[in-house]
Scaffold this motif. Structure first.
Motif, PDB file in Angstrom:
ATOM      1  N   UNK A   1       0.830  -1.205   0.000  1.00 26.87           N
ATOM      2  CA  UNK A   1       0.000   0.000   0.000  1.00 26.87           C
ATOM      3  C   UNK A   1       0.866   1.258   0.000  1.00 26.87           C
ATOM      4  N   UNK A   2       1.891   1.273   0.831  1.00 26.14           N
ATOM      5  CA  UNK A   2       2.763   2.448   0.912  1.00 26.14           C
ATOM      6  C   UNK A   2       3.565   2.633  -0.375  1.00 26.14           C
ATOM      7  N   UNK A   3       3.996   1.534  -0.956  1.00 24.59           N
ATOM      8  CA  UNK A   3       4.731   1.618  -2.210  1.00 24.59           C
ATOM      9  C   UNK A   3       3.838   2.155  -3.328  1.00 24.59           C
ATOM     10  N   UNK A   4       2.596   1.703  -3.368  1.00 31.48           N
ATOM     11  CA  UNK A   4       1.655   2.214  -4.375  1.00 31.48           C
ATOM     12  C   UNK A   4       1.446   3.711  -4.210  1.00 31.48           C
ATOM     13  N   UNK A   5       1.252   4.140  -2.968  1.00 32.01           N
ATOM     14  CA  UNK A   5       1.069   5.572  -2.707  1.00 32.01           C
ATOM     15  C   UNK A   5       2.303   6.359  -3.118  1.00 32.01           C
ATOM     16  N   UNK A   6       3.476   5.832  -2.815  1.00 32.53           N
ATOM     17  CA  UNK A   6       4.724   6.496  -3.179  1.00 32.53           C
ATOM     18  C   UNK A   6       4.828   6.678  -4.690  1.00 32.53           C
ATOM     19  N   UNK A   7       4.543   5.640  -5.436  1.00 31.97           N
ATOM     20  CA  UNK A   7       4.662   5.690  -6.894  1.00 31.97           C
ATOM     21  C   UNK A   7       3.684   6.696  -7.490  1.00 31.97           C
ATOM     22  N   UNK A   8       2.424   6.618  -7.084  1.00 36.48           N
ATOM     23  CA  UNK A   8       1.412   7.498  -7.657  1.00 36.48           C
ATOM     24  C   UNK A   8       1.651   8.960  -7.287  1.00 36.48           C
ATOM     25  N   UNK A   9       1.999   9.210  -6.037  1.00 32.72           N
ATOM     26  CA  UNK A   9       2.264  10.591  -5.619  1.00 32.72           C
ATOM     27  C   UNK A   9       3.496  11.154  -6.315  1.00 32.72           C
ATOM     28  N   UNK A  10       4.504  10.325  -6.523  1.00 34.03           N
ATOM     29  CA  UNK A  10       5.696  10.789  -7.246  1.00 34.03           C
ATOM     30  C   UNK A  10       5.335  11.162  -8.678  1.00 34.03           C
ATOM     31  N   UNK A  11       4.539  10.302  -9.316  1.00 36.82           N
ATOM     32  CA  UNK A  11       4.115  10.606 -10.673  1.00 36.82           C
ATOM     33  C   UNK A  11       3.290  11.874 -10.751  1.00 36.82           C
ATOM     34  N   UNK A  12       2.367  12.043  -9.815  1.00 35.22           N
ATOM     35  CA  UNK A  12       1.544  13.253  -9.779  1.00 35.22           C
ATOM     36  C   UNK A  12       2.384  14.485  -9.465  1.00 35.22           C
ATOM     37  N   UNK A  13       3.384  14.326  -8.599  1.00 30.82           N
ATOM     38  CA  UNK A  13       4.269  15.444  -8.289  1.00 30.82           C
ATOM     39  C   UNK A  13       5.032  15.908  -9.509  1.00 30.82           C
ATOM     40  N   UNK A  14       5.500  14.951 -10.309  1.00 33.99           N
ATOM     41  CA  UNK A  14       6.178  15.314 -11.549  1.00 33.99           C
ATOM     42  C   UNK A  14       5.248  16.010 -12.523  1.00 33.99           C
ATOM     43  N   UNK A  15       4.031  15.511 -12.639  1.00 38.40           N
ATOM     44  CA  UNK A  15       3.047  16.140 -13.523  1.00 38.40           C
ATOM     45  C   UNK A  15       2.705  17.549 -13.058  1.00 38.40           C
ATOM     46  N   UNK A  16       2.563  17.731 -11.748  1.00 40.94           N
ATOM     47  CA  UNK A  16       2.196  19.043 -11.214  1.00 40.94           C
ATOM     48  C   UNK A  16       3.264  20.088 -11.507  1.00 40.94           C
ATOM     49  N   UNK A  17       4.535  19.718 -11.314  1.00 40.40           N
ATOM     50  CA  UNK A  17       5.598  20.696 -11.569  1.00 40.40           C
ATOM     51  C   UNK A  17       5.714  20.994 -13.064  1.00 40.40           C
ATOM     52  N   UNK A  18       5.492  19.981 -13.900  1.00 43.02           N
ATOM     53  CA  UNK A  18       5.487  20.216 -15.343  1.00 43.02           C
ATOM     54  C   UNK A  18       4.357  21.165 -15.722  1.00 43.02           C
ATOM     55  N   UNK A  19       3.189  20.947 -15.165  1.00 45.98           N
ATOM     56  CA  UNK A  19       2.036  21.807 -15.426  1.00 45.98           C
ATOM     57  C   UNK A  19       2.318  23.242 -14.987  1.00 45.98           C
ATOM     58  N   UNK A  20       3.010  23.371 -13.862  1.00 42.74           N
ATOM     59  CA  UNK A  20       3.284  24.700 -13.317  1.00 42.74           C
ATOM     60  C   UNK A  20       4.320  25.463 -14.142  1.00 42.74           C
ATOM     61  N   UNK A  21       5.382  24.793 -14.591  1.00 41.33           N
ATOM     62  CA  UNK A  21       6.535  25.494 -15.138  1.00 41.33           C
ATOM     63  C   UNK A  21       6.685  25.393 -16.646  1.00 41.33           C
ATOM     64  N   UNK A  22       6.090  24.380 -17.261  1.00 42.12           N
ATOM     65  CA  UNK A  22       6.229  24.232 -18.714  1.00 42.12           C
ATOM     66  C   UNK A  22       5.254  25.164 -19.432  1.00 42.12           C
ATOM     67  N   UNK A  23       5.502  25.383 -20.714  1.00 45.94           N
ATOM     68  CA  UNK A  23       4.585  26.190 -21.515  1.00 45.94           C
ATOM     69  C   UNK A  23       3.203  25.539 -21.527  1.00 45.94           C
TER      70      UNK A  23
END
Length: 304
Positions: A177-199
């Motif tokens: 369960x913790x590993x699943x949460x880690x993976x999904x949150x990491x992926x979402x974190x990467x998407x969020x920063x891309x959304x924030x800073x990319x064109x």
């Protein structure tokens, strides 16, 4: 599979920095020992007890000499349930990535542009539909679907090989369960920063953000277990150099995933035993709220 040794076997040869090797996996140096038999144990073998950690043999048999604390139900270092297959979630994630990749190929053959419907994009006009699309237009699902989306064989091959290498040790140490949460949150974190800073009309896709999150979590776990940090730090430095020097790489996703993965893993492996569940849930909730806040702020910038 390596066979477990007996409680009377000699101590394994020392590994990096003089640390002994795990008695079941001699190639894995560790600073943790079983509180019953005092044999060295690696993250995959350690089971939480009321005091310290115990090896699987002592938990099964209650062996060891002298008085010892009563073992609780088998748990990982982060409090997860010990499982027979510590690679199950990793295999499922691999399967999901491959399934989406195949779906993209099939859709292309059928004349459907599935990539443009699932990739991460802030705000743009889809010429095939003559309408606005993107996260800022309300398509928040793109933050997650982009994490499982690949177009090129080399891209998916590199990410899945990295997942297969990094995933199982973390899954064994954290629990499913913790590993699943880690993976999904990491992926979402990467998407969020891309959304924030990319064109706003710059598309991105791939599991790299989640993979960098696993890499950051691996560094945190190795630090927690007092392993030699040189290999993972060298690997991290090489990957970051590749991220910033190679053209057409969404470095925002890599950095966002790395930061979120390391932060979530830190909360998981350093949580006090008596408040472990509370700290774990709180860490994941805080990470998710931070991701939502970043997405909300960027959305306001684009459409406000």
């Amino acid at each position: 599979m390596d066979q477990p040794g007996s409680p009377q076997e000699p101590q394994q040869a020392h590994g990096h920095d003089g640390l002994p090797g795990c008695h079941r996996h001699p190639d894995r140096p560790t600073g943790i020992r079983c509180t019953r038999c005092d044999r060295p144990i690696c993250p995959e073998c350690m089971i939480s007890a009321s005091v310290g950690f115990q090896c699987p043999e002592c938990v099964r048999t209650g062996g060891g000499s002298g008085p010892a604390p009563q073992a609780s139900a088998p748990r990982t270092i982060a409090g997860g349930t010990l499982t027979a297959d510590p690679r199950l979630i990793t295999k499922i994630l691999l399967g999901l990535n491959v399934a989406v990749f195949v779906a993209v190929l099939v859709a292309q053959q059928a004349g459907t542009d599935l990539v443009n419907r699932l990739d991460l994009i802030g705000l743009a006009i889809d010429p095939s539909r003559y309408q606005l699309v993107g996260v800022a237009h309300g398509e928040w699902y793109r933050l997650l679907t982009a994490v499982f989306l690949h177009q090129q064989i080399a891209h998916i091959a590199f990410n899945l090989l990295s997942l297969w290498w990094l995933g199982p040790p973390l899954e064994a140490a954290l629990g499913r369960l913790r590993f699943t949460a880690l993976y999904l949150l990491s992926g979402l974190g990467g998407s969020a920063l891309s959304f924030l800073m990319a064109a706003q009309n710059q598309p991105s896709l791939g599991a790299s953000g989640a993979i960098f999150g696993l890499l950051g979590a691996t560094a945190v776990l190795m630090r927690r277990l007092r392993y030699d940090m040189k290999p993972v730090l060298i690997l991290l430095a090489l990957n970051l150099a590749f991220t910033f020097l190679w053209p057409n790489i969404a470095w925002q996703a890599h950095v966002g995933g790395l930061v979120v993965g390391a932060a979530v893993a830190f909360g998981m492996v350093h949580a006090p035993r008596d408040r472990r569940t509370l700290v774990h849930v709180g860490t994941c909730v805080v990470a998710l709220l931070a991701i939502v806040a970043v997405v909300w702020v960027r959305t306001l910038q684009l459409v406000g």
